[in-house]
Structure formats: structure tokens, C-alpha cells
Design a protein around this motif. Sequence first.
Motif, short mmCIF file in Angstrom:
data_model
loop_
_atom_site.label_atom_id
_atom_site.label_comp_id
_atom_site.label_asym_id
_atom_site.label_seq_id
_atom_site.Cartn_x
_atom_site.Cartn_y
_atom_site.Cartn_z
N GLU A 490 0.83 -1.21 0.00
CA GLU A 490 0.00 0.00 0.00
C GLU A 490 0.86 1.25 0.00
O GLU A 490 0.58 2.22 -0.73
CB GLU A 490 -0.92 -0.01 1.23
N ARG A 491 1.94 1.26 0.81
CA ARG A 491 2.80 2.45 0.83
C ARG A 491 3.54 2.61 -0.49
O ARG A 491 3.75 3.73 -0.98
CB ARG A 491 3.82 2.34 1.99
N ALA A 612 -0.86 14.04 1.10
CA ALA A 612 -1.65 13.94 2.33
C ALA A 612 -1.96 12.48 2.66
O ALA A 612 -1.89 12.06 3.83
CB ALA A 612 -2.95 14.74 2.17
N GLY A 613 -2.29 11.69 1.63
CA GLY A 613 -2.55 10.27 1.88
C GLY A 613 -1.31 9.55 2.38
O GLY A 613 -1.39 8.69 3.26
N ALA A 620 -0.29 6.36 10.51
CA ALA A 620 -0.88 5.09 10.95
C ALA A 620 0.21 4.05 11.18
O ALA A 620 0.14 3.25 12.12
CB ALA A 620 -1.88 4.60 9.90
N TRP A 621 1.25 4.05 10.33
CA TRP A 621 2.36 3.11 10.50
C TRP A 621 3.12 3.39 11.79
O TRP A 621 3.49 2.47 12.52
CB TRP A 621 3.28 3.21 9.29
N ASP A 622 3.37 4.69 12.08
CA ASP A 622 4.04 5.05 13.33
C ASP A 622 3.22 4.62 14.54
O ASP A 622 3.77 4.15 15.55
CB ASP A 622 4.30 6.56 13.37
N LEU A 624 1.21 2.10 14.60
CA LEU A 624 1.33 0.64 14.71
C LEU A 624 2.67 0.26 15.32
O LEU A 624 2.76 -0.66 16.14
CB LEU A 624 1.19 0.03 13.31
N VAL A 625 3.73 0.98 14.94
CA VAL A 625 5.05 0.67 15.48
C VAL A 625 5.11 0.99 16.97
O VAL A 625 5.71 0.25 17.77
CB VAL A 625 6.13 1.47 14.71
N ALA A 626 4.48 2.09 17.37
CA ALA A 626 4.52 2.49 18.78
C ALA A 626 3.65 1.62 19.66
O ALA A 626 3.76 1.64 20.89
CB ALA A 626 4.08 3.95 18.92
N ALA A 627 2.73 0.87 19.07
CA ALA A 627 1.82 0.04 19.88
C ALA A 627 2.56 -1.13 20.51
O ALA A 627 3.56 -1.61 19.99
CB ALA A 627 0.70 -0.47 18.99
#
Length: 627
Positions: A490-491, A612-613, A620-622, A624-627
Motif C-alpha cells: 500500500e505504501r 496527504a494520503g 498510521a504506520w508510526d 502501529l510501530v509504537a503500539a
Amino acid sequence: MRIKKLELIRYGKFSDETVDFPHSEHDFHFVVGPNEAGKSTIKTAISELLFGMPHSSSLDFVHHQSELRLGATLESDERSLVYHRSKARKAPLSTSAGEALPADALAPFLGTADKAFFEQMYCLDHTALIRGGQNILDASSDVGQVLFQSAAGIASLGRIRDSLAEEADGLWAKRRSGDRAYYIAQKQLDDASADLKAAMVRTSAWRMAHSAVEDAEARKQAEEIKHGELERKRSLLERIRRVAPHLSVWREKAGELRTLDEVVDLPADAEATLQNALTKLAAAESALKVHAESAEQLQAEVDGLSVDHALLSLQKEIQDLEGTRHRCGNHEQEIARLEQEVALLLREVADECAELGWPDDEQGARESLPGSLALQTVSSLMLNRGKLELAALKAEQSVEEQLADIEALNKKLAAVPCTEIPSGLQVSLRAAQKYRDTQSTQRRLEDARRDAEHALNESLATLGKWTRPVSELKSMTLPSTERISLLRAERQELLSRVKLARDRVDEAQEVACVSSSELDEFVQAHLVVTSDQVQDARGARDAAWSAIKSGEVPLASGATKFEDTMRAADDLSDLQVGSVTEATQLLVLKKRVASEKDALVRHKRNLSDGEAGLVQFDAAWDALVAA
């Protein structure tokens, strides 16, 4: 008997040709070919091969009569015969080796059949079918008699045949006649051919006419130039003619002023002020008198009025009718004026049609107007001409610049002393040329280093908490491989969209810049006068004249300005007539620049949306990484 092979050695248009008829299950062969391929020639060859060639053959258009020769291979039961036939009188039959064969060598294969029976049974063609049908109707042959006798009850066919023969005689006969349909049509064809030949134009005549047209075009252009010069002189003389009466009056008044004794100096506009005041006073007195009389009359009418409330209720309708009356008050004069304008326009159209060689009536002029395709073609040619002129101008400028550069380099080269350079120095110089731009090389390497450090920092920042020690990393819960693959895909898609949008923005900016440069160069290279400029100049002229006419500006001080504005309007109008093509090209360039700017804005919007997308995805990736 069957024919296994047919040899067209020298016969008709054939030379050493062979037609094979091999054995097959049904043993039935079709010979198919276009017209003039030789099918009828093969049929005649088979008949003459079996029963002999006539004394004078019509198939000698390639080979001489004495050289005509045929060959064949015949089969019957278990016998076979290979032979040739020629037009020799003593031994027409021979073997392929040239040995003579007896005259009855074909009897075992032909039996009792003769040439007439063979051609009637196996050599039917169009002519034979017609002749057979005639024999049936006439009952002139044996077969015809048998068929006619077996068909009892058709006795009327004779009359039908006679009527058909009469009708055929009315259509055509060997003897030429003016009342037969064929010869009437032939005469019409000959007349049409003669008309066509008379209407055809020879190449020499067309070239002479084309040369005459080109000469006329050249003379027309020369006359147009002369006409333009005379038109400018006429415009100048027209302006002089308009000013001359005022100049004469001024000279007369100046002479009268010189004959007068010493008088009191008045302002320059004293006479105009006096006349204006007298005019206003007379108008005011007349208006006062009229208003007084009207007031007395109205007062008398008011005293004698009786209020009609029903009529007052119709006030709106009456006011509408009054407005309609005012609008239609001068309808007769307006209709006459419009009819005069229509007649004037029709005369102008007739004059233009006379110049173009068109009919001078309205219907003929409408029918002579070119179609939309012709107008579109002319517009396209005008646009292409403008583009080519602009390209030619750019090419000339580029050639001049390059020639100037070449001349400067030649001067520098001439100033350089001619000395012999050692070969070792030349080798050293070529080796040193690689290092002559060390600063740019260092800058390039420094930029590459900074880009690498930036990429490293971004990669480390992207890792986030994944930069912790290995023991802590092992204790963390990793996302699944499928999810990572989907997120990476997707990225990557978002990056591709952003890159594509950025490329399109760059391309649109380059195209817009090129178009803007072309527009600026065109404006600088051509003096284009638009309709708006002409309208503004005419508005300024009309405003100056209105100010003089109303008395707001004195004639002495306003005449110069009016003359200048009138001259400016006339000059702009003349320039506009001469720059129609350039104005069209300028309009097309402006539309293209506007369209390319709109496309640039649209591509920039797409780029902003893509970036912007991408930012939203990275956030959102950051997370997920921080979770």
C-alpha cells in the motif's frame, strides 16, 4: 475412353503447357478460371485433338498456323495411347518422338462417334446452347424434332418466338438503324464521350491557366499594397477635409479681430459662455411660459375633474399601457430606420459578393457561402501559418546567435598563436581535464553523503522502538508477514502515485512555462490590436466629442484632444484589419496558456492529495510501530 493428360504444346496463347486429369473416386474434373484464362481454348483443343484441326484456325495469334501442335494421353480399358496432333496433311498423328501413326489410330478409343456428335454431346458452350434452343423451336435438327414432337400442346411457342425475334430486331440488328434501341444508346454514348473529351482539360492548358492565376494573384497583392497606401492617404486627406472648414472660419475670425480697434480682453470662452447663457435663458423663459400655461390648464382640469375610483383601481394596467405606448410611439420611424439599415447591409453584401464573383441576390449569396468544413480548414491553415511563422522567427534568431558565436570563436581562434604542442603535454592535458572541475565533483560527493545520512536517519527514525536491544525486540509481538506485505504494497502504491503526480506537475510546469514564453515572444514580435483596444479607443473618441458637443469642454481646447483620439481610433482600426491572423494566433495562444495553467492546478491538487494520503499512512504506520 478418358483423357489422362492434355498437352498444349503450341496452341492459342499456350506454349508447352500441360493439364493433368488424374484418377479420382468420382473421376469428374472441373476446370475453373477467370475470363480469358483459356477454358474455351482447352475445350476447342480437346475437340481438335480427337478429330483434327481445321485448315484455318482462329487460335494462331501467338503461333503460326503450321506450328500449332497438341498432345494427349488416352486410356480405354487396359489400353493407352500417347500421341501428338499437328496440321500436317500427310501424317497429322504422331508419337511424342515424332513417329507417324496411322489415321485410324484413335478408332479403338472413339468408336463410332464423330466430331458433330462429340461437340453436340460434350462441347456445349453459350453459342451451342443458343443454337440448340433455336433448333428446338424451329425443329430443324433431329434432336430438336424429337423434343418438339414429345412436347405436344406447346404449338404457341412459334408465335412467342416470332414476337421475341421481332422485339430483338427492334433492339439490335447487324444493319445500323436510327430507330433501334442499341444504336440510339450507342449514339448517346458517343455524344457523351465527345462531351467528356471536350470537357477534359489538357495538362498544358491547366498549367497555363495555373500560371495565369499565379500572375493574377501577384498582381492582386501588388494592387492591394497600392490600395492600402492610397487608403492611408485618403484617410489623411479626409481628416484634412474635416478640419479645413474650421480652419477657414478661424482664419476669417482672426482677420475680423485684426480689423477691430483695441477692445477689452475677454476670456477665451466668453462667446461660448454668452451663447450658452442666452440659450439657457431663452429655453428657461419658454419652459416657464409653457409650464405656466400648463399649470393653468391643469388647474382648470383639476377643478373640473370628478374622481372615478373604478378607473383608479386600474392604475397598474393603465401605467403598463402607457409604458407600452411610449415604447411603441416611434415604431414607424424605428421600422423605417431598420429597413434602411437592412437595405444598407444588403448593398454591402451585394458589393462583397460582386468582389468575390458570387450572385448578388440574398439567396444566391447564402448558397455560395462556404461550408463549416471549409471555414474550419481556413482557420486551421491560419493557425498553422502563425505557428510556422513563429517557428521560422525563432529559427532565424537561433541561427543569428549561432553565427555570432561562431564568429566570436573564430576571432578567438585567430588570436591564439600557432605553436607546436609536445605530445607529452597533450597527454597530460587530457589526463588533467578529468579533474578540472573538482569543486563540482566535491559538491556532488558532498550532496551524495548528505543524502545517504538523511536516508540513514529516516530509516532509523522509521524503525522507532525497533532500535531497542535484541532482548527487548525478541519479547515484542511482531505483526504478521501478510499484514506487513499488504502495508508495504500500500505504501509503495502511494509513493508511486505521489511520484507520478510530481512528474506530471513538473511536466505541466514545463509546458506552461514554454507556452508562456511563446506568448511573450509572440506579443513582443507582433503588434496585435484586439477588438477591445479598438472599442476603448472609439469610446475615448466618442467621449471627447460628447464633451465638446455638450459644452463641457470648449472647442478650442477640446479640438486637439478630439483630433488625437480620432486619429488613434482610426490607426488602431487600420492595424486591426491588418492583424486579423496575428489576433487569431494570439487568442489561440492565450487559450492554450489558460488551459495549461488549469491542468497545472489540477495536477498540483492531485499531488497534494497524494502527499496527504502518504502522510496519513505514515502516521498510521508510526502508531502501529509504537503500539
